[in-house]
Motif scaffolding. Sequence first.
Motif, mmCIF file in Angstrom:
data_model
loop_
_atom_site.group_PDB
_atom_site.id
_atom_site.type_symbol
_atom_site.label_atom_id
_atom_site.label_comp_id
_atom_site.label_asym_id
_atom_site.label_seq_id
_atom_site.Cartn_x
_atom_site.Cartn_y
_atom_site.Cartn_z
ATOM 1 N N ILE B 79 28.060 34.218 39.263
ATOM 2 C CA ILE B 79 29.040 33.928 38.208
ATOM 3 C C ILE B 79 30.257 34.808 38.464
ATOM 4 C CG2 ILE B 79 29.446 33.864 35.713
ATOM 5 C CD1 ILE B 79 27.010 32.353 36.138
ATOM 6 N N VAL B 80 31.440 34.246 38.541
ATOM 7 C CA VAL B 80 32.607 35.081 38.828
ATOM 8 C C VAL B 80 33.677 34.903 37.758
ATOM 9 C CG1 VAL B 80 32.181 34.942 41.309
ATOM 10 C CG2 VAL B 80 33.799 33.359 40.263
ATOM 11 N N GLY B 81 34.496 35.936 37.624
ATOM 12 C CA GLY B 81 35.685 35.863 36.769
ATOM 13 C C GLY B 81 35.417 35.889 35.282
ATOM 14 N N MET B 82 34.327 36.547 34.880
ATOM 15 C CA MET B 82 34.057 36.596 33.447
ATOM 16 C C MET B 82 35.085 37.495 32.750
ATOM 17 S SD MET B 82 30.602 37.735 31.464
ATOM 18 C CE MET B 82 29.539 36.676 32.423
ATOM 19 N N ARG B 83 35.556 37.036 31.593
ATOM 20 C CA ARG B 83 36.513 37.848 30.835
ATOM 21 C C ARG B 83 35.780 38.956 30.092
ATOM 22 N NH1 ARG B 83 41.387 35.320 29.093
ATOM 23 N NH2 ARG B 83 41.804 33.511 30.381
ATOM 24 N N PRO B 84 36.456 40.128 29.923
ATOM 25 C CA PRO B 84 35.817 41.236 29.197
ATOM 26 C C PRO B 84 35.282 40.809 27.825
ATOM 27 C CG PRO B 84 37.823 42.010 30.207
ATOM 28 C CD PRO B 84 37.762 40.538 30.469
#
Lengths: 273, 117
Positions: B79-84
Amino acid sequence: MDVDTSKGRMAAYLRDHHDKVVGRWSELVAAGVRGRTSPDEMRRELDDLFSLIVRMLSDADDHAAGELRAALDELSRTRARDGYTPSETALNVFSLKEAVYELVADAAEMVPEYLVFSRMVDDLGLRTFETYSAAREQIISDQATTMLELSTPVVRLWDGIIAVPFVGTLDSVRTQLVMEKLLDSLVATGAGHAVIDITGVPTVDTEVAQHLLKTVSAARLLGAECTISGIRPQVAQTIVSLGIEFGDIATKATLADALSLALQQAGLKVVRA
Amino acid sequence: MERVPILKIGRTLFVSIQIDLQDDTVMRLQEDLADELAATGARGVIIDITGVEIVDSFIGRMLTTIGSVSRLFDAETVIVGMRPAVAITLTELGLTLSGVRTALNAEKGLEILNGRP
């Protein structure tokens, strides 16, 4: 005799003895403030207040009450900021009663008027007190905000390694703030490793540990690995006796150890030049 | 019904979610992805959720399920690019996304799949 007539008579009486009452009032207040405000300045303040009180008593105009409240609020706020105690601030107002009492003590016919006047001064004194507490609370909340801003630096240790020194007691609000700051920095810098240094955290209890674990798992969701460093001997003892498990999260004694672990995981090696 | 496109790059399937996820979209994506994995024999799946601003427990479980399904096809999920904000929500929900890897961005995700740390 109704209250309004009493007020009117008291106002006339006070107006006649203006200088005498204000003089005695200043003396009484001056004894309390112990030289923190200059006598002239204080005399001016009290003179204004006294005129307003007389105006309000005589019902001369509608604005007097509002002006008096504003003047009192301002006085209490200044006193709160200057570090006066609550009783010193309240005495500012209450000593007016004493000054007037000394004057009316000989005049028996003024007693009913004095009672009305006395009740009014009590109300004013209470108002001073309320404003004083409100001002103090404002100061405290301002300081708390400043502390929140102060206590969350994120520093870059190396390319792809950042460190977050936690300072002070961790409560839910602060942890939330620190967590957001850490995650934002991870995304902004693209760092794959974060070191959470808790040297500045005085005590670690189950709640603090819970907050730390949450921060680490949130960072993991972003794809970054966290190390916890700066665990002091006493803190380690507490953690063990509380039965807190950090699971597979790496913990190190010092920030230096954590950095060397992070470098190793990033495939870097430090050699003597 | 909106569909999430699945791109094949080399031996990796690339899914970029750029819409607000509805439950049926999610179910459809799971099915499509399983079909695609079976058809192509891909070894890795990258799911980019940079565009996802709101998550709930259902979507959290969807990500884990995709991880488990991919594993059956011997493919690893990143999973990539998860927002804080999303990470904080998932943590508060108690979801740690076990069984899937995570990376800060697509580039780092590809590095993981290609076996480079």
